[in-house]
Design a protein around this motif. Structure first.
Motif, PDB file in Angstrom:
ATOM      1  N   GLU A 129       0.869  -1.225   0.066  1.00  0.00           N
ATOM      2  CA  GLU A 129      -0.138   0.029   0.036  1.00  0.00           C
ATOM      3  C   GLU A 129       0.793   1.151  -0.090  1.00  0.00           C
ATOM      4  N   GLN A 130       2.014   1.210   0.713  1.00  0.00           N
ATOM      5  CA  GLN A 130       2.862   2.337   0.803  1.00  0.00           C
ATOM      6  C   GLN A 130       3.363   2.553  -0.541  1.00  0.00           C
ATOM      7  N   VAL A 131       3.968   1.538  -1.147  1.00  0.00           N
ATOM      8  CA  VAL A 131       4.629   1.610  -2.475  1.00  0.00           C
ATOM      9  C   VAL A 131       3.452   2.238  -3.453  1.00  0.00           C
ATOM     10  N   ARG A 132       2.337   1.674  -3.646  1.00  0.00           N
ATOM     11  CA  ARG A 132       1.284   2.179  -4.172  1.00  0.00           C
ATOM     12  C   ARG A 132       0.862   3.611  -4.143  1.00  0.00           C
ATOM     13  N   ASN A 133       0.874   3.866  -2.913  1.00  0.00           N
ATOM     14  CA  ASN A 133       0.603   5.417  -2.521  1.00  0.00           C
ATOM     15  C   ASN A 133       1.714   6.308  -3.101  1.00  0.00           C
ATOM     16  N   ARG A 134       2.787   6.155  -3.018  1.00  0.00           N
ATOM     17  CA  ARG A 134       4.040   6.642  -3.465  1.00  0.00           C
ATOM     18  C   ARG A 134       4.181   6.707  -5.054  1.00  0.00           C
ATOM     19  N   ALA A 135       3.861   5.676  -5.660  1.00  0.00           N
ATOM     20  CA  ALA A 135       3.924   5.603  -7.063  1.00  0.00           C
ATOM     21  C   ALA A 135       2.411   6.610  -7.593  1.00  0.00           C
ATOM     22  N   ALA A 136       1.282   6.472  -6.994  1.00  0.00           N
ATOM     23  CA  ALA A 136       0.335   7.444  -7.424  1.00  0.00           C
ATOM     24  C   ALA A 136       0.704   8.979  -6.919  1.00  0.00           C
TER      25      ALA A 136
END
Length: 148
Positions: A129-136
């Protein structure tokens, strides 16, 4: 047009007599630019330390669980093939060691699947989720959409 697939990878197939046209408002240059932006975003995420940590955790977890299952299964096979006297030891009436170990294989499969899900929910999903949020967040600056 007829939709043969649902979801993100939906393809529209023309019905007989109908032409397949390019979507209105998007030129080939715009599509290439969007694809390049997506490739750049994927490249950025692939070198992100959080993503590297996520991949490593997943690989270690999956490797350990597969090794545990294969070790158990291979030991059951080897014991069945080469330790017939041990496997034929009666435990209760007509229940012997081989039957108990065979049923244990099913139980072990369910326990490992449960452990995989529990560990993933506790340690892998928050990191993903952290990686997804940083990518977004990174894609908002470039205008690239990140899909789930």
């Amino acid at each position: 047009m007829v939709d043969y697939m649902e979801g993100a990878n939906r393809r529209r197939v023309p019905e007989p007599g109908e032409e397949l046209r390019a979507p209105q408002g998007r030129s080939a240059a715009e599509r290439r630019r969007a694809q390049a932006d997506i490739a750049h975003a994927c490249e950025r995420v692939s070198v992100d330390p959080g993503f590297v940590k996520l991949r490593r955790r997943f690989a270690i977890q999956a490797g350990l669980l597969v090794a545990a299952f294969l070790g158990s299964y291979l030991s059951y096979l080897l014991l069945s093939a080469y330790a017939r006297d041990f496997m034929s030891v009666q435990i209760v009436d007509s229940v012997n060691v081989a039957l108990v170990m065979g049923i244990g294989q099913f139980l072990l499969t369910f326990v490992l699947a449960w452990a995989f899900g529990r560990f993933s929910a506790r340690s892998i999903d928050p990191l993903a989720e952290q990686v997804r949020n940083r990518a977004a967040e990174g894609s908002r600056g470039t205008g690239t959409a990140v899909h789930r």
